[in-house]
Each structure stands twice: as structure tokens, then as C-alpha cells.
Design a protein around this motif. Sequence first.
Motif, PDB file in Angstrom:
ATOM      1  N   ARG A   1      11.212  29.559  15.684  1.00  0.00           N
ATOM      2  CA  ARG A   1      12.557  29.522  16.294  1.00  0.00           C
ATOM      3  C   ARG A   1      12.710  30.383  17.425  1.00  0.00           C
ATOM      4  N   GLY A   2      13.196  29.536  18.606  1.00  0.00           N
ATOM      5  CA  GLY A   2      13.446  30.268  19.594  1.00  0.00           C
ATOM      6  C   GLY A   2      12.340  30.321  20.633  1.00  0.00           C
ATOM      7  N   GLN A   3      10.875  29.743  20.188  1.00  0.00           N
ATOM      8  CA  GLN A   3       9.664  29.774  21.128  1.00  0.00           C
ATOM      9  C   GLN A   3       9.513  28.635  21.632  1.00  0.00           C
TER      10      GLN A   3
ATOM     11  N   PRO B   1      11.703  33.037  11.901  1.00  0.00           N
ATOM     12  CA  PRO B   1      11.304  31.809  10.857  1.00  0.00           C
ATOM     13  C   PRO B   1      10.351  30.798  11.531  1.00  0.00           C
ATOM     14  N   PHE B   2       9.371  30.292  10.719  1.00  0.00           N
ATOM     15  CA  PHE B   2       8.738  29.126  11.027  1.00  0.00           C
ATOM     16  C   PHE B   2       8.379  28.094  10.224  1.00  0.00           C
ATOM     17  N   VAL B   3       8.092  27.039  10.596  1.00  0.00           N
ATOM     18  CA  VAL B   3       7.754  25.935   9.826  1.00  0.00           C
ATOM     19  C   VAL B   3       6.432  25.250  10.552  1.00  0.00           C
ATOM     20  N   MET B   4       5.624  25.027   9.362  1.00  0.00           N
ATOM     21  CA  MET B   4       4.376  24.493   9.684  1.00  0.00           C
ATOM     22  C   MET B   4       4.134  23.228   9.046  1.00  0.00           C
ATOM     23  N   ARG B   5       3.743  22.119   9.573  1.00  0.00           N
ATOM     24  CA  ARG B   5       3.705  20.811   8.963  1.00  0.00           C
ATOM     25  C   ARG B   5       2.304  20.222   9.494  1.00  0.00           C
TER      26      ARG B   5
ATOM     27  N   ALA C   1       1.803  19.813  -0.494  1.00  0.00           N
ATOM     28  CA  ALA C   1       1.007  20.961   0.411  1.00  0.00           C
ATOM     29  C   ALA C   1       0.677  20.513   1.789  1.00  0.00           C
ATOM     30  N   ARG C   2       2.048  19.724   2.337  1.00  0.00           N
ATOM     31  CA  ARG C   2       1.888  19.556   3.943  1.00  0.00           C
ATOM     32  C   ARG C   2       2.911  20.325   4.761  1.00  0.00           C
ATOM     33  N   GLU C   3       3.662  21.118   4.049  1.00  0.00           N
ATOM     34  CA  GLU C   3       4.753  22.027   4.783  1.00  0.00           C
ATOM     35  C   GLU C   3       4.878  23.264   4.254  1.00  0.00           C
ATOM     36  N   ILE C   4       4.631  24.097   5.242  1.00  0.00           N
ATOM     37  CA  ILE C   4       4.809  25.733   4.769  1.00  0.00           C
ATOM     38  C   ILE C   4       5.975  26.227   5.752  1.00  0.00           C
ATOM     39  N   ARG C   5       6.825  27.084   5.132  1.00  0.00           N
ATOM     40  CA  ARG C   5       7.755  27.742   5.755  1.00  0.00           C
ATOM     41  C   ARG C   5       7.854  29.210   5.682  1.00  0.00           C
TER      42      ARG C   5
END
Length: 109
Positions: free
Chosen positions: A18-20, A101-105, A85-89
Motif C-alpha cells: 500500500r502506497g509504494q 499491508p501487502f498482497v503477493m500473487r 497457495a497462490r496468494e499471500i496477504r
Amino acid sequence: AQQMDQPELLGTWHAELRGQRGPITLRLGKHPEWNGTVKGQITRPGGSAIVVGDVNQGKLTMEESADGKKVSGTWLGDVVDGSCAREIRGEWLDDNDRSIPFVMRKQAQ
């Protein structure tokens, strides 16, 4: 929590913080010395860093280091249920413990 094992962490991930500014890309491979651990590189506008971490019972812990010595960021996340197992928050902490906060896909291979 969704179960996830180290092989599912291997590969290329896109992250949004967020914000980056993006794009933020993580390329994760097997750690050459520590079994069950991943090592890789994160690239973002303005530079890259080494990341080392693992996933344990659906929880991701990764440490990022811009200079290869001291920790410049920590990734703490949970595998999203139903994401195969394709998304991590989770939360990314900088070296001042500011939390973003982050989201990885995971990207298709």
C-alpha cells in the motif's frame, strides 16, 4: 489456515504494498544451504534486495536485506484460503517497524 509447502513458494510473485510504487517482483528459489528455506531477490523501482524465508503451517516469514547483511524489511503473511497457495496477504515491516499491508500473487510459470 490454508496449508502451503516450500515448493509452492518457489517461483515468481508480484507484490503490492500500500502506497509504494510498483512493480514489485519477487523471484524465489531454494536456499543453497538451508533445507526447506527459500532465497531469492526482490526488485522494485529504485533497487533490489535479497530475501530469505520460509512458510510454516500457512504462515510466511521472509526477511529482506538491501546490503546482504542487515535486515531492511520483514514480510509476515498468511496464505489466503481457497487461493491454492497462490496468494499471500500480510504486513511488511520496515527497519523502523513501520507496517504496510501487502498482497503477493504467484505468477503463472
